[in-house]
Design a protein around this motif. Sequence first.
Motif, mmCIF file in Angstrom:
data_model
loop_
_atom_site.group_PDB
_atom_site.id
_atom_site.type_symbol
_atom_site.label_atom_id
_atom_site.label_comp_id
_atom_site.label_asym_id
_atom_site.label_seq_id
_atom_site.Cartn_x
_atom_site.Cartn_y
_atom_site.Cartn_z
ATOM 1 N N TRP A 130 0.836 -1.202 0.000
ATOM 2 C CA TRP A 130 0.000 0.000 0.000
ATOM 3 C C TRP A 130 0.875 1.258 0.000
ATOM 4 C CZ3 TRP A 130 -5.304 -0.601 2.762
ATOM 5 C CH2 TRP A 130 -6.213 0.315 2.234
ATOM 6 N N PHE A 131 1.985 1.226 0.736
ATOM 7 C CA PHE A 131 2.904 2.364 0.754
ATOM 8 C C PHE A 131 3.475 2.620 -0.636
ATOM 9 C CE2 PHE A 131 7.264 3.938 0.977
ATOM 10 C CZ PHE A 131 7.120 5.080 1.758
ATOM 11 N N PRO B 97 -3.319 -2.727 -8.300
ATOM 12 C CA PRO B 97 -3.039 -2.580 -6.869
ATOM 13 C C PRO B 97 -3.872 -1.551 -6.139
ATOM 14 C CG PRO B 97 -1.271 -1.605 -8.183
ATOM 15 C CD PRO B 97 -2.157 -2.357 -9.123
ATOM 16 N N ASN B 98 -4.394 -0.524 -6.816
ATOM 17 C CA ASN B 98 -5.206 0.445 -6.076
ATOM 18 C C ASN B 98 -6.456 -0.195 -5.507
ATOM 19 O OD1 ASN B 98 -5.777 3.107 -5.103
ATOM 20 N ND2 ASN B 98 -7.328 3.285 -6.700
ATOM 21 N N ALA B 99 -7.026 -1.159 -6.224
ATOM 22 C CA ALA B 99 -8.203 -1.879 -5.714
ATOM 23 C C ALA B 99 -7.793 -3.001 -4.760
ATOM 24 C CB ALA B 99 -9.012 -2.443 -6.879
ATOM 25 N N THR B 100 -6.794 -3.780 -5.129
ATOM 26 C CA THR B 100 -6.476 -4.983 -4.351
ATOM 27 C C THR B 100 -5.759 -4.675 -3.041
ATOM 28 O OG1 THR B 100 -4.493 -5.249 -5.724
ATOM 29 C CG2 THR B 100 -6.438 -6.538 -6.320
ATOM 30 N N THR B 101 -4.994 -3.569 -2.966
ATOM 31 C CA THR B 101 -4.379 -3.244 -1.680
ATOM 32 C C THR B 101 -5.440 -2.860 -0.650
ATOM 33 O OG1 THR B 101 -3.982 -0.979 -2.469
ATOM 34 C CG2 THR B 101 -2.133 -2.530 -2.571
ATOM 35 N N PHE B 102 -6.603 -2.444 -1.109
ATOM 36 C CA PHE B 102 -7.736 -2.191 -0.218
ATOM 37 C C PHE B 102 -8.463 -3.481 0.125
ATOM 38 C CE2 PHE B 102 -12.345 -1.607 0.125
ATOM 39 C CZ PHE B 102 -12.429 -0.741 1.204
ATOM 40 N N ILE B 103 -8.626 -4.359 -0.854
ATOM 41 C CA ILE B 103 -9.434 -5.569 -0.675
ATOM 42 C C ILE B 103 -8.710 -6.611 0.172
ATOM 43 C CG2 ILE B 103 -10.436 -7.542 -1.913
ATOM 44 C CD1 ILE B 103 -11.026 -5.573 -4.229
ATOM 45 N N ILE B 104 -7.449 -6.871 -0.103
ATOM 46 C CA ILE B 104 -6.731 -7.967 0.544
ATOM 47 C C ILE B 104 -6.658 -7.814 2.064
ATOM 48 C CG2 ILE B 104 -4.469 -9.091 0.757
ATOM 49 C CD1 ILE B 104 -4.143 -8.679 -2.284
ATOM 50 N N PRO B 105 -6.315 -6.639 2.629
ATOM 51 C CA PRO B 105 -6.288 -6.536 4.094
ATOM 52 C C PRO B 105 -7.653 -6.729 4.742
ATOM 53 C CG PRO B 105 -5.063 -4.730 3.103
ATOM 54 C CD PRO B 105 -5.802 -5.412 1.995
ATOM 55 N N ALA B 106 -8.721 -6.471 4.008
ATOM 56 C CA ALA B 106 -10.062 -6.692 4.550
ATOM 57 C C ALA B 106 -10.419 -8.169 4.589
ATOM 58 C CB ALA B 106 -11.098 -5.930 3.714
#
Length: 546
Positions: free
Chosen positions: A339-340, A448-457
């Motif tokens: 995400w960083f 990654p803009n979508a998946t970095t949000f989805i994966i930690p959830a």
Amino acid sequence: MVLWHEDAYTRTDENGNPISLEQYKNRQPESGRWQFMTKDDAQLYSVTGVGFFLDSYDLFIINLVTPIWQYEYWGGLAGKVPHYPPLLRGLVNSAANIGNIVGQLSFGYLGDVFGRRFVYGNELIIGIIGTILVISLPNTIPTPTLKMAWVFCWRVVLGLGIGGDYPISASIVAERSNLKRRGQMLGWIFSNQGWGNLAGTIITLILLACFARALDSEGNYGQLDAIWRIQIGVALVPSLLTLWPRVKMPEGKKFLESRELNVSRRPESVNSRFTTTSRRKDSNEIQLVYSDGRGVQEQIDLIRAEIEAQGRRPRLDVFFVYFKEWRHLRTLLATMSCWFLLDVAFYGLNLNQSVVLMEIGYAKGHNEYDTLKRNAIGNLIIAVAGYVPGYFITIYFIEKLGRRWIQIQGFLVVALMFAIIAGGYDSIGAGGKFTCLAFAQFFFNFGPNATTFIIPAECFPTRVRAFAHGLSAATGKLGAILSALLFNYLSGPKIIGLANVLWIFFACNILGAIITYFWIPETKWRDADATDYEEWFEANVVDRSR
């Protein structure tokens, strides 16, 4: 109408009977064919999704407001070069991201301690207050620097509310969605970031058209003061529409079940039948095995007294206990790092897209009005051609291709686009650079803009999900702040120039792809709470019965 329907896996069914994850999956329809949202999904989307529309609109509208401030406050009219200091401009642009960090960490932690219901809606109230005070900037403030100080302070407050929405909305959607459509639902919610960005450009064009006579024909640029206040203030409409349903949300069953692992009594979801676990030696997968409860009942009774003596442990302690295992900590470090790295490039581009369009020669007009209009049109084309469609391609493919593949290919294609622009900066025309930017925006969001949000959830259990997601998001915002502060400074011709800044973005995307390949787990159709419960049961009951 049941607004807050729950369709996620829980250890007991609606009748209170124990149910395994495999039994739950067998009851769900096959997901080989893509399907649109159900009625229950749409209701969930209508509340949590509007929050992300607001988030995106407020975070990205600054990209379109900054040129107006340059004209109004920093002497950019009548063909003069504005003297808006680059570091101050970066600080104002990153103000909401600074607030995001505090909001993501604090609301994420409070959401795990006191529940989603306790905090949901409060973050929106803070965002509303911040928005009102930004657009209430007094014209009596004497200098442009002090004016920007006012805007900075209240955009931090605005960002505090926006940041709180990230971990809480993500957790609520992950804990209420059908397991086989969970990735799609998280994608739908996050896609409102695209709609918020698109709405910002459309509203800007509408406002410029409404003020065209005053600005273009009469040269009355004093009207710019009204334009930027309306641009930002429009965000209050979806905020107020969403507030009441949020504050009336009931607590979710999945969250209540997760608390059973930390309170001073045995889990209520374990009744007359108990689950034990077996772990395959050649896999990290845990298989669920049912027993009639004989043999483990005595062990549960034995540890009850010990748990009651300890009392309820602070949630922060639970966070440390969970992540003291390297395999859990490694995943957290991976989600934080990806995400960083994403936000260094993503926000570096999006918060300064107007600057980039000007640099590549697209947003230059014959007067101030024409420049503002071309800048808005450029942002609109990129949003329509690349930014928004990327989200929906992710939604369509996420349950087919999985999260890891989408994230890796997105990182790599975006890196390629930045390499093309940077490598051929002096030879590629404005049209070619513009096309590469549109492709980069597409693969940011089909990536990654979508998946970095989805994966930690999805990869963390409910009892640490909000804080872990907030920590990952906050680390991302550190990258966004770093990029916002340094972009305008480093991209200057006397420092390293825009082309070399794009090479930095290239390196960030390559590193993100490498970390994803080695450290990020695939979360498609996996339930972190089932695994968490099995691990807890194995450690506290099975091991003691041997």
